[in-house]
Design a protein around this motif. Structure first.
Motif, PDB file in Angstrom:
ATOM      1  N   LEU A 120     -32.247 -24.916 -47.374  1.00 40.92           N
ATOM      2  CA  LEU A 120     -32.515 -23.477 -47.486  1.00 40.92           C
ATOM      3  C   LEU A 120     -32.883 -22.891 -46.128  1.00 40.92           C
ATOM      4  O   LEU A 120     -32.358 -21.843 -45.722  1.00 40.92           O
ATOM      5  N   THR A 123     -29.896 -22.845 -43.766  1.00 39.62           N
ATOM      6  CA  THR A 123     -28.929 -21.820 -44.190  1.00 39.62           C
ATOM      7  C   THR A 123     -29.449 -20.441 -43.809  1.00 39.62           C
ATOM      8  O   THR A 123     -28.695 -19.584 -43.330  1.00 39.62           O
ATOM      9  N   VAL A 132     -26.003 -27.252 -46.701  1.00 42.24           N
ATOM     10  CA  VAL A 132     -25.856 -27.544 -48.131  1.00 42.24           C
ATOM     11  C   VAL A 132     -25.061 -28.839 -48.301  1.00 42.24           C
ATOM     12  O   VAL A 132     -25.415 -29.710 -49.100  1.00 42.24           O
ATOM     13  N   VAL A 192     -36.349 -17.902 -45.780  1.00 42.29           N
ATOM     14  CA  VAL A 192     -35.446 -17.432 -46.833  1.00 42.29           C
ATOM     15  C   VAL A 192     -35.809 -15.997 -47.226  1.00 42.29           C
ATOM     16  O   VAL A 192     -34.928 -15.148 -47.417  1.00 42.29           O
ATOM     17  N   TRP A 195     -34.451 -13.685 -44.673  1.00 43.59           N
ATOM     18  CA  TRP A 195     -32.977 -13.650 -44.744  1.00 43.59           C
ATOM     19  C   TRP A 195     -32.498 -12.786 -45.915  1.00 43.59           C
ATOM     20  O   TRP A 195     -31.548 -12.010 -45.796  1.00 43.59           O
ATOM     21  N   LEU A 196     -33.186 -12.925 -47.063  1.00 46.20           N
ATOM     22  CA  LEU A 196     -32.749 -12.183 -48.247  1.00 46.20           C
ATOM     23  C   LEU A 196     -33.169 -10.707 -48.195  1.00 46.20           C
ATOM     24  O   LEU A 196     -32.619  -9.880 -48.911  1.00 46.20           O
TER      25      LEU A 196
ATOM     26  N   LEU B  36     -28.354 -23.865 -55.050  1.00 47.97           N
ATOM     27  CA  LEU B  36     -27.821 -23.664 -53.695  1.00 47.97           C
ATOM     28  C   LEU B  36     -26.462 -24.336 -53.537  1.00 47.97           C
ATOM     29  O   LEU B  36     -25.542 -23.782 -52.914  1.00 47.97           O
ATOM     30  N   THR B  40     -22.947 -22.180 -53.449  1.00 49.94           N
ATOM     31  CA  THR B  40     -22.146 -22.266 -52.217  1.00 49.94           C
ATOM     32  C   THR B  40     -20.705 -22.642 -52.544  1.00 49.94           C
ATOM     33  O   THR B  40     -19.758 -22.027 -52.054  1.00 49.94           O
ATOM     34  N   LEU B  49     -18.194 -16.592 -49.549  1.00 51.43           N
ATOM     35  CA  LEU B  49     -19.232 -17.583 -49.254  1.00 51.43           C
ATOM     36  C   LEU B  49     -20.615 -16.951 -49.166  1.00 51.43           C
ATOM     37  O   LEU B  49     -21.608 -17.524 -49.632  1.00 51.43           O
ATOM     38  N   LEU B  53     -23.976 -18.215 -51.011  1.00 49.88           N
ATOM     39  CA  LEU B  53     -25.161 -18.710 -50.298  1.00 49.88           C
ATOM     40  C   LEU B  53     -26.405 -17.919 -50.697  1.00 49.88           C
ATOM     41  O   LEU B  53     -27.454 -18.494 -50.976  1.00 49.88           O
ATOM     42  N   ARG B  54     -26.286 -16.585 -50.705  1.00 52.51           N
ATOM     43  CA  ARG B  54     -27.482 -15.770 -50.956  1.00 52.51           C
ATOM     44  C   ARG B  54     -27.960 -15.871 -52.411  1.00 52.51           C
ATOM     45  O   ARG B  54     -29.153 -16.053 -52.669  1.00 52.51           O
ATOM     46  N   ALA B  57     -29.317 -19.349 -52.918  1.00 54.17           N
ATOM     47  CA  ALA B  57     -30.646 -19.522 -52.298  1.00 54.17           C
ATOM     48  C   ALA B  57     -31.720 -18.851 -53.137  1.00 54.17           C
ATOM     49  O   ALA B  57     -32.807 -19.410 -53.346  1.00 54.17           O
ATOM     50  N   LEU B  58     -31.424 -17.657 -53.637  1.00 53.44           N
ATOM     51  CA  LEU B  58     -32.423 -16.942 -54.449  1.00 53.44           C
ATOM     52  C   LEU B  58     -32.775 -17.750 -55.706  1.00 53.44           C
ATOM     53  O   LEU B  58     -33.954 -17.955 -56.018  1.00 53.44           O
ATOM     54  N   LEU B  99     -28.520  -8.018 -55.296  1.00 51.63           N
ATOM     55  CA  LEU B  99     -29.050  -9.390 -55.361  1.00 51.63           C
ATOM     56  C   LEU B  99     -30.013  -9.574 -56.541  1.00 51.63           C
ATOM     57  O   LEU B  99     -29.932 -10.574 -57.270  1.00 51.63           O
TER      58      LEU B  99
END
Lengths: 247, 229
Positions: A120, A123, A132, A192, A195-196, B36, B40, B49, B53-54, B57-58, B99
């Motif tokens: 994480l 990334t 990943v 993270v 990033w989000l 994740l 992906t 992609l 990824l986002r 990740a969340l 998101l």
């Protein structure tokens, strides 16, 4: 005793040891399926013993799936050594708990959060899908190595496998990996989050931190009734009601 | 706006979702079911992609709070992640608008996944009870037959969960988009709750003060790096 082909087949079958998991037998049936290639040679000199061993191998059993090879190997070795059936059943019973606890500590509470959090974080700093891929490759490399080692230790030590496990590398590794998992998770969370929420105003960042604090506190106090997922869904429903109601 | 999945893409999504669902418990438990990873790969499958990824990740932040231990009931995040990434892929608009909403759909579907695991265990138990006499007699073929049945049931469960997820995702995609403030508020809520979930998981599994200390050190360093990045 056991053939090399039998060991290879048993290892492959151990990958699906939870294939028919149930609350009653847990992965007992999966253990019986994995034991078959190892027990086959027993039929050559004691067919009666083989039939009894098959029944025993399907009895209820539970432990961490990646360490099931320890119990499987020990049980098969005990069958070949002619250990009484009641003693083998006891061995199975006593191994489940410690193997479950060790495996949970090493894999579920250690290696998985360590590697997932590292993936994480990497990334989030812009390395794309490669972290990943690294997560999957490293995890499976370790997991396969541990599975091979587990079966070998079980087959070598038989009924004395408990003592062999205690003096092996695993208890130390299980205790040692936890703090590193904690460090990786600590590192990953702000990265993270940033990033989000990239390019969001400061007020959103403040609100995110507030929701995070409420989630930790709420889940801590009301764990049985209010998991973070439920809390998140309740908050989402609340936001939708307020915003769409206002609209 | 309905998704424009080709037959090939749909088949790939259903196949990947099934594999991901099987990975959680039955086989091979190789971490393909982690959000994740599932997200992906789905992002790569549908050509987006960044979405994979986002969203992956969340949802992974929530998965870090879950220990998939034995008989406990836990969410199945894998197929839902496949579905929401496929549904959100290529949508116009900024991250902040979508998101949260898509992440929430993924979490709701993961709850359905938890129930599906309970049903699977009940079906497995019934099959084992039926084969009780064969197991007691030490019949050679009984464990293999039960294993194959269990794997087939889990494959069906995973396929069904992926299909339900894809239908739900197509439905959400066809609905009018939220305005930016609402979408952004949902994203703030989901990211905040996700961070809270990951921290809760880290604190809960910290059996020693050493782990808590490292967690605190990591948080400080992570915040510093995030501040400079």
């Amino acid at each position: 005793m056991t053939s090399r082909g039998g060991v290879r087949q048993a290892l492959l079958r151990l990958i699906a040891v939870q294939g028919v998991w149930s609350n009653e037998r847990m992965h007992g049936v999966g253990m019986a399926w994995a034991a078959q290639p190892l027990l086959e040679d027993l039929g050559g000199f004691d067919p009666q013993r083989l039939a009894e061993a098959r029944v025993r191998s399907a009895e209820p059993f539970n432990c961490h799936p990646h360490l099931a090879g320890v119990a499987l190997g020990a049980e098969v070795r005990a069958e070949f050594d002619g250990v009484p059936g009641t003693q083998i059943a006891r061995l199975r019973l006593t191994l489940g708990g410690p193997l479950g606890a060790l495996g949970d500590q090493f894999f579920w509470a250690g290696l998985v959060p360590l590697l997932a959090a590292a993936a994480l974080a990497l990334t989030a700093v812009g390395l794309g899908p490669w972290p990943v891929l690294g997560f999957v490759v490293i995890y499976n490399g370790i997991r396969i190595a541990v599975a091979r080692w587990s079966l070998r230790v079980g087959l070598e030590h038989g009924t004395a496998v408990g003592a062999a496990m205690q003096t092996s590398w695993l208890p130390g590794a299980a205790a040692g990996i936890g703090p590193w998992a904690g460090l990786a998770m600590g590192l990953a969370v702000p990265l993270v989050g940033r990033w989000l929420l990239v390019e969001r105003p400061v007020i959103d960042v403040g609100a995110t931190v507030a929701v995070a604090v409420v989630t930790v506190a709420g889940a801590w106090r009301l764990r049985a009734r209010l998991s973070p997922i439920r809390l998140a869904l309740v908050l989402v429903a609340g936001v939708l009601l307020v915003r769409l109601g206002a609209g | 706006m309905l998704p424009d999945w080709s037959a090939g893409t749909l088949a790939a999504l259903l196949g990947w979702g099934t594999l991901v669902g099987l990975d959680l418990v039955s086989v091979p438990q190789g971490m393909l079911a982690r959000p994740l990873v599932a997200g992906t790969m789905t992002g790569l499958l549908v050509g987006d992609l960044e979405t994979g990824l986002r969203l992956g990740a969340l949802i992974e932040l929530f998965a870090l709070d879950v220990m998939p231990v034995g008989a406990s009931r836990y969410p199945d995040f894998g197929p839902p992640t496949v579905a929401v990434v496929a549904g959100a892929a290529g949508l116009p608009g900024s991250w902040h608008e979508m998101l949260g909403l898509w992440g929430a759909l993924g979490l709701a579907l993961a709850g359905v996944g938890a129930w599906s695991l309970v049903w699977l265990r009940q079906l497995n138990a019934t099959a084992i009870r039926r084969a009780g006499a064969a197991l007691l007699a030490g019949e050679r073929t009984a464990p293999g037959r039960l294993q194959r049945g269990g794997l087939a049931r889990d494959a069906g469960r995973s396929l069904g969960l992926t299909a339900i997820g894809l239908v739900a995702a197509a439905g959400l995609r066809a609905m009018p988009t939220l305005d930016l403030p609402t979408g952004a508020a949902l994203t703030v809520v989901l990211v905040g709750a996700g961070i809270g979930a990951a921290l809760h998981g880290a604190i809960r599994s910290a059996a020693t003060t050493g782990r808590l200390q490292r967690l605190a050190v990591g948080l400080v360093f992570g915040a510093v790096i995030a501040g400079f990045a």
